[in-house]
Every structure is written in C-alpha cells, then in structure tokens.
Scaffold this motif. Structure first.
Motif, short mmCIF file in Angstrom:
data_model
loop_
_atom_site.label_atom_id
_atom_site.label_comp_id
_atom_site.label_asym_id
_atom_site.label_seq_id
_atom_site.Cartn_x
_atom_site.Cartn_y
_atom_site.Cartn_z
N ILE A 16 -20.46 8.73 -30.98
CA ILE A 16 -19.92 10.01 -31.45
C ILE A 16 -21.04 11.02 -31.40
N ASN A 17 -20.84 12.06 -30.58
CA ASN A 17 -21.87 13.10 -30.47
C ASN A 17 -21.20 14.46 -30.30
N GLY A 18 -21.98 15.47 -30.07
CA GLY A 18 -21.46 16.83 -29.96
C GLY A 18 -20.81 17.15 -28.63
N SER A 19 -20.76 16.19 -27.72
CA SER A 19 -20.19 16.47 -26.40
C SER A 19 -18.67 16.41 -26.45
N SER A 20 -18.07 16.50 -25.31
CA SER A 20 -16.62 16.54 -25.23
C SER A 20 -15.98 15.16 -25.23
N THR A 21 -16.79 14.09 -25.37
CA THR A 21 -16.20 12.76 -25.40
C THR A 21 -15.42 12.58 -26.69
N SER A 24 -15.21 13.58 -30.99
CA SER A 24 -16.39 14.44 -31.15
C SER A 24 -16.78 14.47 -32.63
N GLN A 25 -17.92 15.10 -32.90
CA GLN A 25 -18.37 15.22 -34.29
C GLN A 25 -17.39 16.05 -35.11
N SER A 26 -16.85 17.09 -34.52
CA SER A 26 -15.88 17.91 -35.28
C SER A 26 -14.60 17.13 -35.54
N GLU A 27 -14.17 16.30 -34.59
CA GLU A 27 -13.00 15.46 -34.83
C GLU A 27 -13.27 14.45 -35.93
#
Length: 181
Positions: A16-21, A24-27
């Motif tokens: 889990i990182n800030g990328s679009s995978t 995401s962190q916001s999810e």
C-alpha cells in the motif's frame, strides 16, 4: 504497535503506497474510518460509552444533529449556582410542545426533571431541551463520535475501545483485498 498500513500489509501481503495501485493510502484511510464507524454501530452500550463526546447546549434553538452519532443521553444543569446535572427524560417529538405546559404532568420539563426530544429525521434532526438551557444552566448532549483513522496512524484510535481496535484493522484488510481483486 505498528502503523495501520503496516498491520494491513502484514495481514494481506499487499503493498500500500501513494501510487495508483489498489488499494492506495487514501483508500486505506477510508477503509479504516468506515471500519471504525461500522464497529462502533455494533458495539454494546458499555463499549459505545468509550466513543462518546459531549456537546454543550446553551440556547433554546436546539442542536442540529447533522454529523452526530447516536445520542446516548442528555442532562441539564439544575440551577444557576449548582453544578449538578439531572438526566433528561426523552419524550416523543409529537409532545414537544407540551414540554412547556405546566398542566401536562407527563411531558412538562422542570429544572430537576428536564425533558428532551428530537424533531425531524436524518439531516434535518434537531434536539431540544426543556426547560430551555442557557449560559447559566446548560444542557449536555452525550453522543457517539466517529473517529477519522489515517492509514499511517500509530495503531491506536482515540475515543475508541482498545479491545476493538484490531477489528478495524481486520475490516480494512478485508476491504483492501476486495479492492485489489
């Protein structure tokens, strides 16, 4: 204790990182916050009390309940020179007008036997107390407060029962796996 994202990554094997995978962190932050709210709604009252906030009411205009969690109870100060709070009786909203009628023994609110009711539903709900609270004799609304839980939080949630925090991580792990699928 490990951060929430480390705990979820440990359970799921996902990165889990800030990328679009996905996720995401916001999810993950949303999953954690949603999980905390869902779990609070299922808790027994003795654990819900650990999630309470207190909002003071100092006017007759009532309190808009938009954004409030469940109202657990209401109390009102009994006099100008005391700091004693009496519990308020909840009355049906259709009898709210009778709360100021001294001839109504069932619904009349006094300083030592105050009443409250909620008018409206959903976003339009407003809580009223009789006798009217003011700055000298305020009322206190004890209600559930839903926390926001950040993905990089330190593994603890304020105003939340410690014994249920692991459930928030499990909820977020499940939602993260669903998102990755």
């Amino acid at each position: 204790m490990a951060n929430f994202d480390d705990q979820v990554m440990g359970l799921t094997g996902l990165t889990i990182n800030g990328s679009s995978t996905a996720p995401s962190q916001s999810e993950l932050t949303q999953f954690l916050t949603d999980g905390a709210k869902e779990i609070i709604n299922q808790l027994p009252i003795e654990l819900k009390e650990k999630c309470m906030a207190i909002t003071a009411l100092t006017s007759s205009s009532g309190q808009d309940l938009d954004g409030f969690g469940e109202v657990v109870f209401v109390s009102r100060e009994t006099g100008d020179t005391t700091s004693i709070y009496a519990p308020c009786r909840k009355i049906p909203s259709m009898y709210g007008g009778m709360a100021a009628d001294s001839s109504s023994l069932m619904y009349y609110g006094t300083a030592t036997d105050p009443v409250y009711w909620v008018d409206g539903t959903g976003d339009a709900a407003t809580l009223f107390v009789k006798p009217n609270p003011d700055s000298d004799q305020d009322a206190k609304i004890f209600h559930i407060s839903y926390p926001s839980v950040a993905y990089n939080g330190n593994g603890t949630i304020t105003s939340f029962p410690d014994e249920a925090e692991y459930l928030v991580v499990l909820y977020a792990a499940i939602k993260s796996l669903q998102s990755a699928m």
